[in-house]
Write an enzyme that holds these catalytic residues in place. Structure first.
Site, PDB file in Angstrom:
ATOM      1  N   GLY A  13       1.220  -1.217   0.277  1.00  0.00           N
ATOM      2  CA  GLY A  13       0.175  -0.201   0.149  1.00  0.00           C
ATOM      3  C   GLY A  13       1.153   0.993   0.034  1.00  0.00           C
ATOM      4  N   ALA A  14       0.561   2.492   0.579  1.00  0.00           N
ATOM      5  CA  ALA A  14       1.072   3.836   0.284  1.00  0.00           C
ATOM      6  C   ALA A  14       2.094   3.799   1.266  1.00  0.00           C
ATOM      7  CB  ALA A  14       0.041   5.048   1.046  1.00  0.00           C
ATOM      8  N   GLY A  16       4.035   0.794   2.443  1.00  0.00           N
ATOM      9  CA  GLY A  16       4.760  -0.348   2.531  1.00  0.00           C
ATOM     10  C   GLY A  16       5.868   0.489   1.340  1.00  0.00           C
ATOM     11  N   LYS A 108      -0.611   0.865  11.992  1.00  0.00           N
ATOM     12  CA  LYS A 108      -1.022   1.356  13.333  1.00  0.00           C
ATOM     13  C   LYS A 108      -2.944   0.885  13.180  1.00  0.00           C
ATOM     14  CE  LYS A 108       1.663   4.924  12.375  1.00  0.00           C
ATOM     15  NZ  LYS A 108       2.235   6.483  11.946  1.00  0.00           N
ATOM     16  N   GLY A 137       5.342   6.459  14.181  1.00  0.00           N
ATOM     17  CA  GLY A 137       5.476   7.789  14.028  1.00  0.00           C
ATOM     18  C   GLY A 137       4.556   9.006  13.268  1.00  0.00           C
ATOM     19  N   ALA A 141       2.853   9.106   4.103  1.00  0.00           N
ATOM     20  CA  ALA A 141       3.924   8.098   3.167  1.00  0.00           C
ATOM     21  C   ALA A 141       3.969   9.185   1.943  1.00  0.00           C
ATOM     22  CB  ALA A 141       3.241   6.998   2.789  1.00  0.00           C
ATOM     23  N   LYS A 192      -4.183   7.296  17.901  1.00  0.00           N
ATOM     24  CA  LYS A 192      -4.269   8.893  17.057  1.00  0.00           C
ATOM     25  C   LYS A 192      -5.297   8.433  16.059  1.00  0.00           C
ATOM     26  CE  LYS A 192      -2.016   7.794  13.593  1.00  0.00           C
ATOM     27  NZ  LYS A 192      -2.272   7.926  12.500  1.00  0.00           N
ATOM     28  N   THR A 249      -1.421  13.397  12.355  1.00  0.00           N
ATOM     29  CA  THR A 249      -2.387  13.311  11.902  1.00  0.00           C
ATOM     30  C   THR A 249      -4.350  13.855  11.861  1.00  0.00           C
ATOM     31  OG1 THR A 249      -1.466  11.248  12.512  1.00  0.00           O
ATOM     32  CG2 THR A 249      -4.061  11.127  11.769  1.00  0.00           C
ATOM     33  N   VAL A 280      -7.133   2.542   3.128  1.00  0.00           N
ATOM     34  CA  VAL A 280      -7.524   1.737   4.701  1.00  0.00           C
ATOM     35  C   VAL A 280      -7.628   3.181   5.949  1.00  0.00           C
ATOM     36  CG1 VAL A 280      -5.522   1.236   5.709  1.00  0.00           C
ATOM     37  CG2 VAL A 280      -7.383   0.025   6.643  1.00  0.00           C
ATOM     38  N   GLU A 282      -7.545   3.088   9.281  1.00  0.00           N
ATOM     39  CA  GLU A 282      -7.469   2.620  11.111  1.00  0.00           C
ATOM     40  C   GLU A 282      -8.433   2.392  11.883  1.00  0.00           C
ATOM     41  OE1 GLU A 282      -6.096  -0.973   9.893  1.00  0.00           O
ATOM     42  OE2 GLU A 282      -4.448  -1.175   9.942  1.00  0.00           O
TER      43      GLU A 282
END
Ligand SMILES: NC(=O)C1=CN([C@@H]2O[C@H](COP(=O)(O)OP(=O)(O)OC[C@H]3O[C@@H](n4cnc5c(N)ncnc54)[C@H](O)[C@@H]3O)[C@@H](O)[C@H]2O)C=CC1
Ligand SMILES: O=C(CO)COP(=O)(O)O
Length: 335
Positions: A13-14, A16, A108, A137, A141, A192, A249, A280, A282
């Site tokens: 994904g973004a 990785g 996360k 952290g 991405a 978060k 975030t 995703v 999360e």
């Protein structure tokens, strides 16, 4: 410990993909597993992840594969799949995992079916001799892949392996800071996302800058209470994977979680926002898991419970906000 030269990345994904590019910048050899054959093809033949991180030229030496166990021919393996898929992906890897090769959790979230943190899920499934670290952290991405300056927490008990991982992953523009506390690092990164949904609601509903600051500060208090009850250290939550990621975030429309909250605050429905998304988000899944974990640990988490109510129990948004504002006054710090 010998230098780690070859790194496997599970999940394209973004995040990785951005980590694979970072590893190339650090001079490592990278093998990247993607679930989608078209992603493997685009990375190997066009040096781009057109599905999950379009518009960025990737290092041509990143080798993508459809065969998940190919990524185990490595000195360390980064696990970068969404939290709710971590258990099944690790189950596929477990029989072929090479002895003693460290795993690094980069997702996360908290598992819905068990309320487990990701390192607990991974340790449940992988062989007992696998050292498991956590990377977390403030890291969009899209910025990391471009080499913009970023700092992260790399958490694990074993400082020796932790140092080797820091050396393998770090560059001047991607600076890992070692910490011993996986629980604190993971709870900061996972919860978060729920707070970012809440902050987005505050902004989408135009409740003001004061309200957002109050939400984030009380949100950090909530996150810290949970981490300490689970055995983490309060100081970790003041670091990159706690305060740092919360600030990032919960204040940027770049965040999938914050932007979801913002749309809900403006009156859109969860189905309308999520229906148009491949990426995703999360916090949607972690909201119910964190409420279950908080219940197990007898920790009061009113903001997370409110977000869970709105997302999963059809709670009315304005009534939920009124409910939070009408909670009894209390001391700011436990006394
Ligand atoms: N995107 C970001 O800026 C950051 C993301 N993360 C975390 O990294 C993790 C992965 O997120 P992204 O890379 O952003 O994902 P993404 O939203 O870019 O892509 C979705 C990913 O989920 C995978 N997926 C879908 N169904 C699956 C299944 N059944 N089994 C295994 N994988 C499946 C897809 O193959 C794809 O890799 C999440 O936990 C996220 O919170 C952490 C830091 C930054
Ligand atoms: O974890 C992230 C930044 O640190 C990414 O946040 P979102 O998943 O909300 O986009």
């Amino acid at each position: 410990m010998e230098a780690m030269q070859r790194i496997g990345v599970i999940g394209a994904g973004a995040w990785g993909t951005a980590l694979a590019q970072t590893l190339r910048r650090a001079g490592r050899d990278v093998i990247l597993w993607a679930r989608e054959p078209e992603v493997v093809d685009a990375i190997n033949h066009r040096n781009e992840n057109t599905d999950f991180l379009p518009g960025v030229a990737l290092d041509s030496a990143i080798h993508a594969t459809e065969e998940i166990t190919d990524a185990l021919a490595a000195d360390a393996v980064l696990l970068v799949v969404p939290a709710q898929h971590m258990r099944s992906v690790c189950a596929a890897l477990a029989p072929r995992w090479p002895t003693g090769v460290p795993a690094v959790v980069c997702a996360k979230g908290i598992e819905q079916t068990s309320a487990s943190l990701m390192h607990e899920t991974v340790e449940d499934v992988l062989p007992a001799d696998v050292p498991v670290a956590v990377l977390s952290g403030p890291t969009f991405a899209a910025e990391v892949v471009r080499g913009l300056p970023t700092a992260v927490t790399l958490a694990m008990d074993d400082a020796h392996v932790g140092r080797a991982l820091v050396d393998a992953i770090g560059t001047p523009t991607f600076r890992p800071y070692y910490a011993p506390d996986r629980i604190g690092a993971e709870i900061g990164g996972a919860v978060k996302n729920v707070m970012a949904i809440a902050a987005g609601i505050v902004d989408g509903r135009k409740l003001g800058d004061n309200a957002r600051a109050a939400l984030l500060t009380r949100g950090l208090a909530e996150i810290t209470r949970l981490a300490v009850a689970k055995g983490g250290r309060a100081e970790t939550l003041m670091g990159l994977s706690g305060l740092g990621d919360l600030v990032l975030t919960a204040s940027s429309l770049q965040s999938r979680n914050y932007s979801l909250g913002h749309a809900l605050g403006e009156g859109k429905t969860l189905e309308a926002v999520m229906g148009g998304r491949k990426a995703v988000t999360e916090g949607v899944y972690t909201a119910s898991a964190v409420v279950a974990l908080a219940k197990d640990l007898s920790v009061d988490m009113p903001i997370c419970a409110a977000v869970d109510g709105v997302l999963n129990h059809q709670a009315d948004l304005d009534e939920t906000i009124r409910g939070l504002l009408n909670r009894p006054f209390k001391a700011e710090h436990s006394i």
